[in-house]
Design a protein around this motif. Structure first.
Motif, mmCIF file in Angstrom:
data_model
loop_
_atom_site.group_PDB
_atom_site.id
_atom_site.type_symbol
_atom_site.label_atom_id
_atom_site.label_comp_id
_atom_site.label_asym_id
_atom_site.label_seq_id
_atom_site.Cartn_x
_atom_site.Cartn_y
_atom_site.Cartn_z
ATOM 1 N N TYR A 90 0.671 -1.219 -0.180
ATOM 2 C CA TYR A 90 -0.071 0.099 0.185
ATOM 3 C C TYR A 90 0.832 1.133 -0.005
ATOM 4 C CZ TYR A 90 -4.717 -1.500 0.007
ATOM 5 O OH TYR A 90 -6.141 -1.953 -0.435
ATOM 6 N N ASN A 93 1.948 1.964 -3.467
ATOM 7 C CA ASN A 93 1.024 2.652 -4.317
ATOM 8 C C ASN A 93 0.656 3.904 -3.709
ATOM 9 O OD1 ASN A 93 -1.269 2.019 -6.466
ATOM 10 N ND2 ASN A 93 -2.390 2.593 -4.813
ATOM 11 N N TRP A 94 0.768 4.340 -2.699
ATOM 12 C CA TRP A 94 0.522 5.664 -2.047
ATOM 13 C C TRP A 94 1.460 6.626 -2.404
ATOM 14 C CZ3 TRP A 94 2.952 8.129 2.375
ATOM 15 C CH2 TRP A 94 2.188 9.292 2.598
ATOM 16 N N GLU A 103 -0.959 5.807 -9.531
ATOM 17 C CA GLU A 103 -1.625 5.284 -8.341
ATOM 18 C C GLU A 103 -2.679 4.581 -8.832
ATOM 19 O OE1 GLU A 103 -3.460 6.610 -3.891
ATOM 20 O OE2 GLU A 103 -2.579 8.368 -5.394
ATOM 21 N N PRO A 107 -4.365 -1.607 -5.363
ATOM 22 C CA PRO A 107 -2.855 -1.621 -5.342
ATOM 23 C C PRO A 107 -2.236 -2.705 -5.895
ATOM 24 C CG PRO A 107 -3.546 -1.627 -3.183
ATOM 25 C CD PRO A 107 -4.716 -1.433 -3.947
ATOM 26 N N VAL A 111 1.322 -4.013 -4.331
ATOM 27 C CA VAL A 111 1.379 -5.198 -3.649
ATOM 28 C C VAL A 111 2.020 -6.514 -4.230
ATOM 29 C CG1 VAL A 111 -0.040 -7.121 -2.718
ATOM 30 C CG2 VAL A 111 -0.807 -4.633 -2.413
#
Length: 202
Positions: A90, A93-94, A103, A107, A111
């Protein structure tokens, strides 16, 4: 099959990352078919070695954990690994937009990158069958270094960014990984204070 990637990441990682990006597996499928299986290696081996083999430090007597204590600690370690991989995914992705990547609403790539980068650490769990502290430390240090390199190597491919951005992105992610590691250590201390600590065979 997702487990085939574990071998490919050691023999031809660049090609494997391209394949992983194309697959774009959902986090749930990735967890069920890959992470849940490989993450169990370390805790299972740790349970066997600490409850049945024991270890020594220097010339001291053989040290063992009770079976219940070893099982509790192994299960908690397993859960911490699952949460850690998911949290790192996460975070990847963040932070994606900050470093020029897209983004995702789900995700998947983040991951996947976290899970596959942790493959050396998962497989290093086999070393716990030989419970010698310096040997285990050396194996896990080597696995952590290779895992960090895999993440750096996979970032431009999986997240679709420039190689130069991968250096900064990778550095930020390693910092996040260290924060997650420290959080698990703090969690361990808290649990030990509540009585879920190691119980040694008398």
């Amino acid at each position: 099959m997702l487990l085939q990637h574990a071998f490919g990441l050691f023999t031809h990682p660049a090609d494997e990352w391209v394949s992983i990006r194309k697959e774009h597996e959902t986090p749930v499928r990735l967890y069920v078919a890959y992470v849940l299986i490989l993450a169990a290696i370390g805790p299972i081996c740790a349970y066997i070695s600490t409850a049945h083999f024991g270890w020594t430090v220097g010339s001291e007597r053989l040290i063992k954990l009770t079976e219940i204590s070893a099982l509790q600690l192994s299960v908690l370690t397993y859960l911490a690994m699952l949460v850690g991989v998911f949290a790192l995914g996460y975070a990847i992705n963040w932070m994606a937009r900050t470093y020029g990547a897209n983004e995702e609403h789900v995700p998947s790539n983040g991951v996947a990158l976290a899970a596959y980068s942790c493959t050396p650490l998962f497989l290093a769990g086999f070393a716990l069958l030989y419970p010698v502290p310096w040997f285990n430390a050396a194996v896990f240090l080597a696995a952590a270094c290779y895992g960090a390199w895999l993440m750096y190597d996979g970032l431009p491919i999986v997240m679709g960014i420039e190689k130069e951005q991968a250096v900064l992105y990778g550095g930020a992610l390693l910092t996040v990984a260290l924060v997650i590691l420290v959080a698990t250590r703090v969690g361990s201390v808290i649990l030990w204070n509540y009585g879920i600590g190691p119980v040694f065979v008398g």
